[in-house]
Enzyme design. Sequence first.
Site, PDB file in Angstrom:
ATOM      1  N   CYS A 166      31.941  32.129  56.204  1.00 54.00           N
ATOM      2  CA  CYS A 166      31.349  32.199  54.859  1.00 54.00           C
ATOM      3  C   CYS A 166      32.344  31.739  53.793  1.00 54.00           C
ATOM      4  O   CYS A 166      32.023  30.887  52.950  1.00 54.00           O
ATOM      5  CB  CYS A 166      30.817  33.596  54.592  1.00 54.00           C
TER       6      CYS A 166
HETATM    7  N1  LIG Z   1      28.004  39.067  57.637  1.00 55.22           N
HETATM    8  C1  LIG Z   1      28.346  37.872  57.147  1.00 55.22           C
HETATM    9  O1  LIG Z   1      28.345  37.657  55.923  1.00 55.22           O
HETATM   10  C2  LIG Z   1      28.739  36.764  58.075  1.00 55.22           C
HETATM   11  C3  LIG Z   1      29.076  35.522  57.503  1.00 55.22           C
HETATM   12  C4  LIG Z   1      29.437  34.451  58.341  1.00 55.22           C
HETATM   13  C5  LIG Z   1      29.476  34.644  59.712  1.00 55.22           C
HETATM   14  N2  LIG Z   1      29.177  35.849  60.236  1.00 55.22           N
HETATM   15  C6  LIG Z   1      29.267  36.003  61.687  1.00 55.22           C
HETATM   16  O2  LIG Z   1      27.991  36.281  62.226  1.00 55.22           O
HETATM   17  C7  LIG Z   1      28.116  37.134  63.357  1.00 55.22           C
HETATM   18  C8  LIG Z   1      27.257  38.375  63.117  1.00 55.22           C
HETATM   19  O3  LIG Z   1      27.729  39.008  61.933  1.00 55.22           O
HETATM   20  P1  LIG Z   1      27.021  40.299  61.314  1.00 55.22           P
HETATM   21  O4  LIG Z   1      27.610  40.474  59.975  1.00 55.22           O
HETATM   22  O5  LIG Z   1      25.549  40.192  61.459  1.00 55.22           O
HETATM   23  O6  LIG Z   1      27.570  41.431  62.297  1.00 55.22           O
HETATM   24  P2  LIG Z   1      26.893  42.825  62.672  1.00 55.22           P
HETATM   25  O7  LIG Z   1      26.062  43.299  61.543  1.00 55.22           O
HETATM   26  O8  LIG Z   1      28.012  43.664  63.143  1.00 55.22           O
HETATM   27  O9  LIG Z   1      25.936  42.448  63.906  1.00 55.22           O
HETATM   28  C9  LIG Z   1      26.434  42.074  65.167  1.00 55.22           C
HETATM   29  C10 LIG Z   1      25.293  41.919  66.154  1.00 55.22           C
HETATM   30  O10 LIG Z   1      25.823  41.585  67.446  1.00 55.22           O
HETATM   31  C11 LIG Z   1      25.479  42.611  68.383  1.00 55.22           C
HETATM   32  N3  LIG Z   1      26.680  42.867  69.184  1.00 55.22           N
HETATM   33  C12 LIG Z   1      27.800  43.503  68.795  1.00 55.22           C
HETATM   34  N4  LIG Z   1      28.715  43.478  69.785  1.00 55.22           N
HETATM   35  C13 LIG Z   1      28.163  42.813  70.801  1.00 55.22           C
HETATM   36  C14 LIG Z   1      28.609  42.467  72.100  1.00 55.22           C
HETATM   37  N5  LIG Z   1      29.828  42.792  72.535  1.00 55.22           N
HETATM   38  N6  LIG Z   1      27.771  41.778  72.896  1.00 55.22           N
HETATM   39  C15 LIG Z   1      26.550  41.448  72.457  1.00 55.22           C
HETATM   40  N7  LIG Z   1      26.065  41.762  71.231  1.00 55.22           N
HETATM   41  C16 LIG Z   1      26.871  42.431  70.414  1.00 55.22           C
HETATM   42  C17 LIG Z   1      25.028  43.803  67.577  1.00 55.22           C
HETATM   43  O11 LIG Z   1      23.984  44.533  68.186  1.00 55.22           O
HETATM   44  P3  LIG Z   1      24.108  45.442  69.481  1.00 55.22           P
HETATM   45  O12 LIG Z   1      25.499  46.026  69.446  1.00 55.22           O
HETATM   46  O13 LIG Z   1      23.016  46.452  69.346  1.00 55.22           O
HETATM   47  O14 LIG Z   1      23.850  44.524  70.628  1.00 55.22           O
HETATM   48  C18 LIG Z   1      24.442  43.160  66.334  1.00 55.22           C
HETATM   49  O15 LIG Z   1      23.111  42.751  66.560  1.00 55.22           O
HETATM   50  C19 LIG Z   1      29.610  37.464  63.487  1.00 55.22           C
HETATM   51  O16 LIG Z   1      30.217  36.608  64.423  1.00 55.22           O
HETATM   52  C20 LIG Z   1      30.145  37.178  62.088  1.00 55.22           C
HETATM   53  O17 LIG Z   1      31.514  36.851  62.069  1.00 55.22           O
HETATM   54  C21 LIG Z   1      28.790  36.909  59.449  1.00 55.22           C
END
Ligand SMILES: NC(=O)c1ccc[n+]([C@@H]2O[C@H](COP(=O)([O-])OP(=O)(O)OC[C@H]3O[C@@H](n4cnc5c(N)ncnc54)[C@H](OP(=O)(O)O)[C@@H]3O)[C@@H](O)[C@H]2O)c1
Length: 353
Positions: A166
């Site tokens: 981001c």
């Molecule tokens: N938030 C932002 O603004 C943003 C911006 C750019 C990029 N990103 C990237 O997008 C991705 C998701 O971010 P987020 O903010 O949505 O994170 P989040 O809210 O923590 O969600 C993570 C998701 O992945 C699943 N998960 C967690 N650990 C896992 C594992 N070991 N194996 C399989 N599934 C797993 C979780 O569900 P379960 O544990 O129930 O399976 C959940 O659905 C990350 O890589 C992050 O760096 C996020």
Amino acid sequence: MPNGEHRESGSVGPTTDRAPRVAVLGASGYAGALAAALLQRHPRFELTAITSRSDAGTRLDALYPRHRVPLVMEELELDRHAEGLDAAVVAYPHHAAAPVVAALRERGVRVVDLSADFRLRDRDVYERWYGPHEAPELLGTAAYGIPELGYRDAIRDADVVANPGCFPTAALLGLQPLARAGLLDDVVIDAKTGVSGAGRAATDATHYVSVSENVAAYKVGGHRHAPEIDQELAALGAQLRPVAFLPHLVPVDQGELITAYVRTTRDAAQDELRALYADAYADEPFVELADVPAGMRDVTATNICRVSVHGDRHDGRVVVCAVIDNLWKGTSSQAVQNLNLMFGLPEDEGIAP
Ligand SMILES: NC(=O)c1ccc[n+]([C@@H]2O[C@H](COP(=O)([O-])OP(=O)(O)OC[C@H]3O[C@@H](n4cnc5c(N)ncnc54)[C@H](OP(=O)(O)O)[C@@H]3O)[C@@H](O)[C@H]2O)c1
């Protein structure tokens, strides 16, 4: 794809007259849930499955009513879910993403990976910042997912698109015109982010009591998005020392703002800078130019990056300001923009400003 071959525009495999089928893995997280919502109401994709481990069996609209996705999250079963699937958005944390991306690719499913696992092309650089890579053989094979940086053709043809970080999205869109013009000499980036940038699980640092009515810097020793910014500025032709990048957590839920303080390689007046930016983004519907610095709210819930450039300053530095919504242009609507390109659809389908 093998070198020299190009995909047919709009092709989804053996059948071309149906909507491309897409799944979102990790739909219970902030980014995955929004990606699912955007795909659910997208006129040209069919959202066929959403997955989560801890929330399997729960409807997404029970977890996030505002997204209005009436699908039940399931545990991922790779073979079953990959059957007949054209693409997946993988919204896992880094390390967890790489093996799943590799497995989907093996099954012929095209992927937009939201994690950092395939953004850095150099294994040493990746491992310095993130530790051992889980699928190193695929490093360097993904298209970097910012079309506006000149990656449109690579994204159209890609099996895997590495959706950008981001902060790098705002920083790179803000700095691209200066980089291409050879004007970057030394760059300091001061960044602010809303709390949703850290994902759904709260920590001491992201707890309401820590964040409310407070602002603080974090990762002062170095943030993982810095090498990504360096990599892409170099790809734009910039020759400079590593950028100084310092993020701050601010008490808002969604939004990201960067202020870049740039020492230029030669003097450039405001008129020249403004013309440079107008020229660079004349045909980019998702990059807006502004005369005054934008606030985060100016782009909330849009796929837009709003940029302003400021020369003729008393200290001789050029200042660039850029804002995005971290969950939209910084992640999930950016993923949809990339999927649109991958499937030969209008780039703004489902995410028009
Ligand atoms: N938030 C932002 O603004 C943003 C911006 C750019 C990029 N990103 C990237 O997008 C991705 C998701 O971010 P987020 O903010 O949505 O994170 P989040 O809210 O923590 O969600 C993570 C998701 O992945 C699943 N998960 C967690 N650990 C896992 C594992 N070991 N194996 C399989 N599934 C797993 C979780 O569900 P379960 O544990 O129930 O399976 C959940 O659905 C990350 O890589 C992050 O760096 C996020």
